[in-house]
Design a protein around this motif. Sequence first.
Motif, PDB file in Angstrom:
ATOM      1  N   GLU A 117       0.823  -1.207   0.000  1.00  0.00           N
ATOM      2  CA  GLU A 117       0.000   0.000   0.000  1.00  0.00           C
ATOM      3  C   GLU A 117       0.857   1.257   0.000  1.00  0.00           C
ATOM      4  OE1 GLU A 117      -2.686  -0.231   3.265  1.00  0.00           O
ATOM      5  OE2 GLU A 117      -3.780  -1.965   2.447  1.00  0.00           O
ATOM      6  N   GLU A 118       1.939   1.234   0.773  1.00  0.00           N
ATOM      7  CA  GLU A 118       2.837   2.392   0.814  1.00  0.00           C
ATOM      8  C   GLU A 118       3.509   2.609  -0.535  1.00  0.00           C
ATOM      9  OE1 GLU A 118       4.396   5.722   2.252  1.00  0.00           O
ATOM     10  OE2 GLU A 118       3.061   4.416   3.420  1.00  0.00           O
ATOM     11  N   ARG A 121       1.123   4.094  -3.026  1.00  0.00           N
ATOM     12  CA  ARG A 121       0.826   5.506  -2.773  1.00  0.00           C
ATOM     13  C   ARG A 121       1.954   6.435  -3.198  1.00  0.00           C
ATOM     14  NH1 ARG A 121      -1.907   4.221   2.093  1.00  0.00           N
ATOM     15  NH2 ARG A 121       0.090   4.086   3.103  1.00  0.00           N
ATOM     16  N   ARG A 123       4.254   8.471  -5.222  1.00  0.00           N
ATOM     17  CA  ARG A 123       4.236   9.008  -6.588  1.00  0.00           C
ATOM     18  C   ARG A 123       5.614   9.037  -7.223  1.00  0.00           C
ATOM     19  NH1 ARG A 123       1.191  14.578  -5.707  1.00  0.00           N
ATOM     20  NH2 ARG A 123       2.489  14.483  -3.854  1.00  0.00           N
TER      21      ARG A 123
END
Length: 379
Positions: A117-118, A121, A123
């Motif tokens: 998940e990190e 996220r 970018r």
Amino acid sequence: MLFSLFLFIVVFLSGCGGVKNIQDLTYIVAIGMDYDQEKNEYIVYLQGLNFANVAKQEGARPTEKVPIFVGRAEGETLNLAISELYNKTENDLFLGHVSALVLSDKIVTHKFNEVIEEINRNRSLSSTLQIVTTEEEIEDVLNVEALFNYPPIYTILFKKFAYETARDELKPVTLMEFLKTYYEPMGMAKIPSVKLDDTNWMSEGNYTALYFNGYSVFQNEKYVQEIEFNDALFLTWLTEDKVTLNYKVKNGEELVANVEFLDSKMNIHYEKGTDSPQFSVELSANVDLLEKLKDIPIDEVIKLIEEDLKEKFISLYQKGVENQLDVLNIGEKWYRIHPKAYKKLEQSYTFYLNNNSLKNVKVDVNIIHFNTYKYEVER
């Protein structure tokens, strides 16, 4: 007037003092992540390359080793660990060229959801980077050199496309490809695992190389197990394009021929009106004959291949069922065309496949090249 405008633009552009030269940046091409259970801390590794050394090798074989730089830091979170490396790097870190992500087995088994998940996220990281897992020490993986003194970007960690893979080799998986299957309610997601080998190449001693040795596999956003190389290779050939593999044709214990499996085509036919996936499979394969070792009729050779292929297919499917894995992604298409049945099945919290779900397997093999060998044809 036109000349004055041109002069103004040139002067304005020349004043971009914030732009850094390539030698003033540390280019990170791979990130490794590990987890320390005792300290409850993440360990992050960054692999940096000397950009000038890599660039000047284009079109020419390097004459000296390209240095590899690996940074290491720990932290309670991934961001805190990476911040440690930012603070202790002379040149600014640039993550725009990160092409590989290496996750340890400890991350996979204990902190996978949090980490993925990190990463998703962040970018700064591209969704097209290649993702792998490993049971090896990550520092050892990132310090492997490519053959002939080429930099690490020529190792298997950075093989992103099918045409870069060789025969009998697993295909790489990008982060985007993995996430597309990982979040599906039915079906299996997989990540190639890498291993170190120092037994096959030598250069003033044993030479360490990296290779894909299987898959780390997930179902319902949870890690399930490792699939060993032979099953992983067969699965890749069944489900992916542009994958070939060598195959020994045996009559009992006797080796009668050696062939190469080319493209395969798997058609899945679902039973109608069922509450869970019930299906039959038609599998066709094109084959090249590489070596003829015994004089037997070609029809018998084809029959031996078809029978063994069917046996391997059923065995692979049943291994998946035993571990509640949908190795063939049977459910992925089924739930889309049976949404109401899926909703009902979802509420039961039971795995949707069993040994009886597979009704029939039909295999059709076509030898398209005989390599000048002559075979007796049964009449």
